[in-house]
Design a protein around this motif. Structure first.
Motif, short mmCIF file in Angstrom:
data_model
loop_
_atom_site.label_atom_id
_atom_site.label_comp_id
_atom_site.label_asym_id
_atom_site.label_seq_id
_atom_site.Cartn_x
_atom_site.Cartn_y
_atom_site.Cartn_z
N PHE A 64 0.84 -1.20 0.00
CA PHE A 64 0.00 0.00 0.00
C PHE A 64 0.87 1.25 0.00
CE2 PHE A 64 -2.94 -2.86 2.56
CZ PHE A 64 -3.84 -3.06 1.51
N THR A 65 0.49 2.22 -0.83
CA THR A 65 1.12 3.54 -0.79
C THR A 65 0.09 4.63 -0.49
OG1 THR A 65 0.85 3.80 -3.19
CG2 THR A 65 2.95 2.88 -2.39
N GLY A 66 -1.16 4.25 -0.37
CA GLY A 66 -2.21 5.22 -0.05
C GLY A 66 -3.58 4.58 -0.11
N GLY A 67 -4.58 5.38 0.25
CA GLY A 67 -5.97 4.91 0.26
C GLY A 67 -6.51 4.77 1.67
N ARG A 68 -7.82 4.72 1.76
CA ARG A 68 -8.48 4.55 3.06
C ARG A 68 -9.59 3.52 2.93
NH1 ARG A 68 -7.19 8.00 6.96
NH2 ARG A 68 -9.16 7.71 8.09
N VAL A 69 -9.71 2.67 3.94
CA VAL A 69 -10.74 1.63 3.98
C VAL A 69 -11.43 1.68 5.34
CG1 VAL A 69 -11.17 -0.87 4.02
CG2 VAL A 69 -9.64 0.12 2.29
N ARG A 70 -12.75 1.59 5.33
CA ARG A 70 -13.52 1.54 6.58
C ARG A 70 -13.90 0.09 6.86
NH1 ARG A 70 -17.79 4.53 5.30
NH2 ARG A 70 -16.71 6.44 5.88
N LEU A 71 -13.68 -0.35 8.10
CA LEU A 71 -14.08 -1.68 8.54
C LEU A 71 -15.22 -1.55 9.55
CD1 LEU A 71 -10.63 -3.43 9.14
CD2 LEU A 71 -12.05 -3.46 7.07
N VAL A 72 -16.17 -2.49 9.47
CA VAL A 72 -17.28 -2.54 10.42
C VAL A 72 -17.35 -3.96 10.97
CG1 VAL A 72 -19.75 -2.24 10.78
CG2 VAL A 72 -18.53 -0.75 9.16
N LEU A 73 -17.15 -4.09 12.27
CA LEU A 73 -17.14 -5.39 12.96
C LEU A 73 -18.45 -5.59 13.70
CD1 LEU A 73 -15.81 -7.89 14.35
CD2 LEU A 73 -14.82 -6.27 15.99
N SER A 74 -19.09 -6.75 13.49
CA SER A 74 -20.32 -7.09 14.19
C SER A 74 -20.10 -8.38 14.98
CB SER A 74 -21.48 -7.29 13.21
OG SER A 74 -21.74 -6.09 12.51
N TYR A 75 -20.46 -8.36 16.26
CA TYR A 75 -20.22 -9.53 17.11
C TYR A 75 -21.19 -9.57 18.29
CZ TYR A 75 -17.70 -6.28 20.21
OH TYR A 75 -17.37 -5.22 21.05
N LEU A 76 -21.31 -10.74 18.88
CA LEU A 76 -22.09 -10.92 20.10
C LEU A 76 -21.13 -10.97 21.29
CD1 LEU A 76 -24.62 -13.68 18.98
CD2 LEU A 76 -25.21 -11.36 19.73
N ALA A 77 -21.45 -10.19 22.32
CA ALA A 77 -20.64 -10.17 23.54
C ALA A 77 -21.49 -10.61 24.72
CB ALA A 77 -20.08 -8.77 23.79
N PHE A 78 -20.82 -11.13 25.74
CA PHE A 78 -21.53 -11.69 26.89
C PHE A 78 -20.89 -11.20 28.19
CE2 PHE A 78 -21.47 -14.56 23.28
CZ PHE A 78 -22.82 -14.79 23.06
N THR A 79 -21.71 -10.99 29.20
CA THR A 79 -21.20 -10.66 30.54
C THR A 79 -21.83 -11.61 31.55
OG1 THR A 79 -22.98 -9.04 30.91
CG2 THR A 79 -20.90 -8.23 29.98
N LEU A 80 -21.11 -11.84 32.63
CA LEU A 80 -21.60 -12.73 33.69
C LEU A 80 -22.65 -12.04 34.52
CD1 LEU A 80 -18.21 -14.25 34.87
CD2 LEU A 80 -19.97 -15.36 33.49
#
Length: 229
Positions: free
Chosen positions: A213-229
């Protein structure tokens, strides 16, 4: 008879009351704040410098100034600050985060489901925009330990240079969420996977193909399930 309603504490008119409009208008203001509840943010511990009439905030822990003693309440600005105490089951849209939260009787939570003792399951979606350089770029977005990852979407925000294509994945599986992705501005991909549990915090990465890579921009979107006790 109580002078207020049991749930929203709306003031009630009394028989033969003078200036009934004052009581009525107070009830309307509280209804206007609580119905279809949406707040600007939930991180403020003190009032903003220049609030506008109708602005609402969820007061954060450690509040000071006019917010002191109102942690977890809805702060409404209407020529001055007034506060609404939430009840269990209230939901609010937090505009600054584009997500909804639920009040469980003690705290505001991001949860699809809750138990009486506070255990929860939460669907979360987070994003980051990365500037590309070198052979690969690691994201600060982490698939959290003991979360179930559902998908990682990507969009080429600014045309990529230096590479002929790119992959989105993790270390050791660089195309897990998409391979041979387009470097053209506006190109996008939704990398859906079979729900997979992760047992360590795992960063996402974008890997160059056909050069660095010498340039450019990319957007990432992460989707996940999280849990708490």
């Amino acid at each position: 008879m109580s002078e207020t309603t049991p749930l929203l504490a709306l003031p009630l008119l009394a028989a033969a009351q003078a200036q009934k409009h004052v009581t009525h208008n107070e009830a309307l203001v509280r209804l206007d704040a609580a119905v279809q509840l949406a707040v600007l943010d939930r991180t403020r511990t003190a009032p903003p410098a220049s609030p506008l009439p109708g602005d609402r905030h969820l007061v954060a822990p450690g509040a000071s100034g006019a917010f002191a003693g109102h942690e977890g309440e809805i702060a409404l600005y209407d020529s001055g600050w007034r506060f609404l105490a939430p009840r269990a089951g209230w939901r609010a849209y937090v505009a600054g985060e584009a997500r909804s939260v639920l009040f469980d009787g003690t705290a505001w939570r991001e949860a699809l489901a809750l138990t009486p003792s506070g255990a929860s399951a939460t669907l979360r979606t987070v994003e980051e925009e990365l500037t590309l350089t070198g052979a690969f770029v690691a994201s600060t977005l982490l698939i959290p330990s003991r979360a179930i990852c559902l998908a990682v979407a990507s969009r080429t925000v600014t045309a990529v240079t230096g590479a002929t294509a790119y992959e989105v994945g993790i270390s050791g599986e660089t195309a897990k969420f998409g391979g041979l992705l387009s470097i053209a501005a506006g190109a996008s991909n939704i990398g859906v996977i079979g729900p997979q549990a992760f047992y360590a915090d795992t960063p996402l990465r974008i890997t160059a193909l056909g050069g660095s890579f010498t340039g450019g921009r990319v957007r990432l979107v992460l989707s996940y399930l999280a849990f708490t006790l």
